[in-house]
Design a protein around this motif. Sequence first.
Motif, PDB file in Angstrom:
ATOM      1  N   PRO A  83      55.505  35.432  45.504  1.00  0.00           N
ATOM      2  CA  PRO A  83      56.690  35.226  44.648  1.00  0.00           C
ATOM      3  C   PRO A  83      57.978  35.127  45.468  1.00  0.00           C
ATOM      4  O   PRO A  83      58.787  34.227  45.233  1.00  0.00           O
ATOM      5  CB  PRO A  83      56.708  36.483  43.767  1.00  0.00           C
ATOM      6  N   LEU A  84      58.111  36.033  46.443  1.00  0.00           N
ATOM      7  CA  LEU A  84      59.319  36.010  47.274  1.00  0.00           C
ATOM      8  C   LEU A  84      59.453  34.692  48.025  1.00  0.00           C
ATOM      9  O   LEU A  84      60.509  34.056  48.026  1.00  0.00           O
ATOM     10  CB  LEU A  84      59.274  37.152  48.301  1.00  0.00           C
ATOM     11  N   GLY A  85      58.364  34.279  48.665  1.00  0.00           N
ATOM     12  CA  GLY A  85      58.407  33.087  49.506  1.00  0.00           C
ATOM     13  C   GLY A  85      58.631  31.815  48.707  1.00  0.00           C
ATOM     14  O   GLY A  85      59.454  30.967  49.066  1.00  0.00           O
ATOM     15  N   VAL A  86      57.899  31.688  47.586  1.00  0.00           N
ATOM     16  CA  VAL A  86      58.047  30.474  46.775  1.00  0.00           C
ATOM     17  C   VAL A  86      59.442  30.456  46.138  1.00  0.00           C
ATOM     18  O   VAL A  86      60.101  29.412  46.075  1.00  0.00           O
ATOM     19  CB  VAL A  86      56.935  30.389  45.710  1.00  0.00           C
ATOM     20  N   PRO A 151      58.136  34.035  56.359  1.00  0.00           N
ATOM     21  CA  PRO A 151      58.695  32.773  56.874  1.00  0.00           C
ATOM     22  C   PRO A 151      57.723  31.603  56.736  1.00  0.00           C
ATOM     23  O   PRO A 151      58.118  30.496  56.369  1.00  0.00           O
ATOM     24  CB  PRO A 151      58.961  33.080  58.351  1.00  0.00           C
ATOM     25  N   MET A 152      56.423  31.891  56.982  1.00  0.00           N
ATOM     26  CA  MET A 152      55.439  30.810  56.899  1.00  0.00           C
ATOM     27  C   MET A 152      55.281  30.339  55.450  1.00  0.00           C
ATOM     28  O   MET A 152      55.208  29.134  55.187  1.00  0.00           O
ATOM     29  CB  MET A 152      54.103  31.307  57.444  1.00  0.00           C
ATOM     30  N   VAL A 153      55.259  31.293  54.496  1.00  0.00           N
ATOM     31  CA  VAL A 153      55.124  30.915  53.080  1.00  0.00           C
ATOM     32  C   VAL A 153      56.328  30.071  52.650  1.00  0.00           C
ATOM     33  O   VAL A 153      56.181  29.048  51.973  1.00  0.00           O
ATOM     34  CB  VAL A 153      54.997  32.170  52.187  1.00  0.00           C
ATOM     35  N   VAL A 154      57.533  30.483  53.083  1.00  0.00           N
ATOM     36  CA  VAL A 154      58.729  29.716  52.723  1.00  0.00           C
ATOM     37  C   VAL A 154      58.633  28.300  53.289  1.00  0.00           C
ATOM     38  O   VAL A 154      58.883  27.318  52.586  1.00  0.00           O
ATOM     39  CB  VAL A 154      60.008  30.411  53.255  1.00  0.00           C
ATOM     40  N   MET A 155      58.226  28.201  54.565  1.00  0.00           N
ATOM     41  CA  MET A 155      58.207  26.874  55.192  1.00  0.00           C
ATOM     42  C   MET A 155      57.191  25.932  54.539  1.00  0.00           C
ATOM     43  O   MET A 155      57.506  24.780  54.272  1.00  0.00           O
ATOM     44  CB  MET A 155      57.954  27.017  56.693  1.00  0.00           C
ATOM     45  N   VAL A 156      55.962  26.435  54.268  1.00  0.00           N
ATOM     46  CA  VAL A 156      54.976  25.539  53.663  1.00  0.00           C
ATOM     47  C   VAL A 156      55.363  25.185  52.221  1.00  0.00           C
ATOM     48  O   VAL A 156      55.134  24.054  51.772  1.00  0.00           O
ATOM     49  CB  VAL A 156      53.538  26.124  53.696  1.00  0.00           C
ATOM     50  N   LEU A 161      57.480  21.228  48.223  1.00  0.00           N
ATOM     51  CA  LEU A 161      58.501  20.829  47.247  1.00  0.00           C
ATOM     52  C   LEU A 161      59.149  19.507  47.651  1.00  0.00           C
ATOM     53  O   LEU A 161      59.524  18.692  46.810  1.00  0.00           O
ATOM     54  CB  LEU A 161      59.575  21.917  47.140  1.00  0.00           C
ATOM     55  N   ARG A 162      59.270  19.318  48.974  1.00  0.00           N
ATOM     56  CA  ARG A 162      59.946  18.111  49.455  1.00  0.00           C
ATOM     57  C   ARG A 162      59.136  16.851  49.175  1.00  0.00           C
ATOM     58  O   ARG A 162      59.692  15.761  49.127  1.00  0.00           O
ATOM     59  CB  ARG A 162      60.193  18.249  50.967  1.00  0.00           C
ATOM     60  N   PRO A 193      49.453  22.173  44.563  1.00  0.00           N
ATOM     61  CA  PRO A 193      48.359  22.159  45.547  1.00  0.00           C
ATOM     62  C   PRO A 193      48.845  22.473  46.963  1.00  0.00           C
ATOM     63  O   PRO A 193      48.219  23.253  47.672  1.00  0.00           O
ATOM     64  CB  PRO A 193      47.822  20.719  45.476  1.00  0.00           C
ATOM     65  N   GLY A 194      49.972  21.893  47.339  1.00  0.00           N
ATOM     66  CA  GLY A 194      50.508  22.130  48.688  1.00  0.00           C
ATOM     67  C   GLY A 194      50.872  23.585  48.894  1.00  0.00           C
ATOM     68  O   GLY A 194      50.563  24.181  49.926  1.00  0.00           O
ATOM     69  N   ILE A 195      51.521  24.182  47.877  1.00  0.00           N
ATOM     70  CA  ILE A 195      51.927  25.585  47.994  1.00  0.00           C
ATOM     71  C   ILE A 195      50.701  26.477  48.101  1.00  0.00           C
ATOM     72  O   ILE A 195      50.623  27.369  48.950  1.00  0.00           O
ATOM     73  CB  ILE A 195      52.779  25.999  46.777  1.00  0.00           C
ATOM     74  N   LEU A 196      49.703  26.206  47.246  1.00  0.00           N
ATOM     75  CA  LEU A 196      48.493  27.029  47.233  1.00  0.00           C
ATOM     76  C   LEU A 196      47.784  26.967  48.583  1.00  0.00           C
ATOM     77  O   LEU A 196      47.390  27.992  49.148  1.00  0.00           O
ATOM     78  CB  LEU A 196      47.563  26.528  46.130  1.00  0.00           C
TER      79      LEU A 196
END
Lengths: 285, 312
Positions: A83-86, A151-156, A161-162, A193-196
Amino acid sequence: MSDHDTRSRMPERAFFALTIAAVAVPLLVLLFLLVIVTRSGLTRLGWDFVTSYPSRHADHAGILPGLVGSLWLMGLTALIALPLGVGAAIHLEEYGKQSRLSRLIEINIANLAGVPSIVYGLLGLGLFVRTLHMGRSVLAGACTLALLVLPMVVMVSREALRTVPMSLREAAYALGATRWQTIRQVVLPQAYPGILTGAILALARAIGETAPLVVVGALTYITFVPDGVDAPFTALPIQIFNWVSRPQRAFVVNAAAGIVVLLATMLVLNGAAIYLRNRLQKKRA
Amino acid sequence: MPASNETLVMPTTLPQTELRRARSRGEQAVELVLGACALATVLTTLGILLVLAAETFGFLREVGLGKLLFDTQWTPLFSDKHFGIWPLVAGTCVTSFVAILVALPLGLLAAIFMSELATPRTRAWVKPALEVLAGVPTIVYGYFALVVVTPLLQSFVPGLAGFNALSAGLVMGIMIMPLIASLTEDALSAVPKSLREAAYALGASKVPTILRVVVPAAMGGIAASVIIAVSRAVGETMIVAIAAGQEPHLSLDPRTAMETMTAYIVQISLGDTPAGTLEYRTIFVVGSALFLLTLAMNVTSYKLAKRFRRQT
């Protein structure tokens, strides 16, 4: 002429071979490592190894508390970090892209990704274990790992999203949707799918981490499985570390068996990530 | 006409503005929550700084900076306590140096292969295969260094101790090689095609073009990748904690047992040192040094890479 040609081609070929060797040597080392570990580990691996508690006798010792501890850690880490990262990723990508604060947060995340994992362990020890009085519990370990993979969760998530085309957002706005409605009903389903996939890969990384858990205070010898978030714990890599550090040969074999279990778990996670991505992408197409 | 229009609009506008106001309140709440998530990452950094600084200042008040920097022995667990950090720094330097000695040539050549020589089809599987190397947990590499590499090296390196910096460094080199390969490949691919074409037009063949034109043009990006790799090696923990030993002494001989900064933190964490004691504080002092060292390298690398991107 042809003589000159072959002569000038000789060093060219040699260089080409050298670059191939530079790729092949590390891969062969990896293969060698996997074969050796598996061959040693399989002599010990069995159902009783997976379902037994650690023991002073190497041939009775098992990995159950480590395995269960790692699953606890993974679940809790996911609950905190996802939740934090997304959320952070949505904020950075969909809101205030230009603001100074966002730029600061962005640079900060890049820096955090380069902080050694053992320093996160010190943070966990100082903040979660002592200041917030969580003790050396599975929750403190999970909080530490969550900050480590954040940091990795935020970046992926940002990457995912992009990839959602701007035109979809504009279409939603044109239909009168608000910003959050657009994000929740249009952007997130597309980026899902990308986030997962990224999230599972981040968790696979977390499960292999040893150093921060050692600092936070994972135990090396426990004969029970955690029964709550405030219970003391151990984890797969911690148990392996404990066995590999012992002088007796039989415990080193146990370490190899533990490594096989750890690598198998990571392989399953990575496989799941790839499978989910392919399936979800196909479904949408 | 205007009258009928008004009767159509009037009843609907009132609830609509209310709806809109409620919606916008919801929107604001969502934005606030998301902003808080983003702020959590900043709080992480602040947390690291605060925790490290608090314990380090406590240590410095008690011991003093002089003893940390001008002593050559590190013996916080002995009755005769010395707090000279250099033996730990030496251990970190030696293992990282060995690792770079392995990772730099391998990574550079592999990057040249992927960027300049391989067909797209080969590259498509080589790249992820190398990434697997970087994804293997470090505890597995530690096992490999101690149980496989050290006995192997002992058969032909005279005087190699059971725990030594050499095998830990070699294995660490294999682990960080993909990092150099991947970042260097990016740098090589960013070199404009026109430079290569100019070299070919002057009669240069492929290999001289790569070595004398493409690689020098990408030097900034390559340097950035090497610095990042050194930073990763300095922060690496489990390989050195398992295979390099726990004997801090001021030496540069990779055949001997050494203790790195990271391995020291692990050693103390495994024991039961009570919080608030001087021994307990030393791990935060060493952690601070580690944090500052890696931060400096990461920032340097970032700036180098940025300048390199502007040039190409």
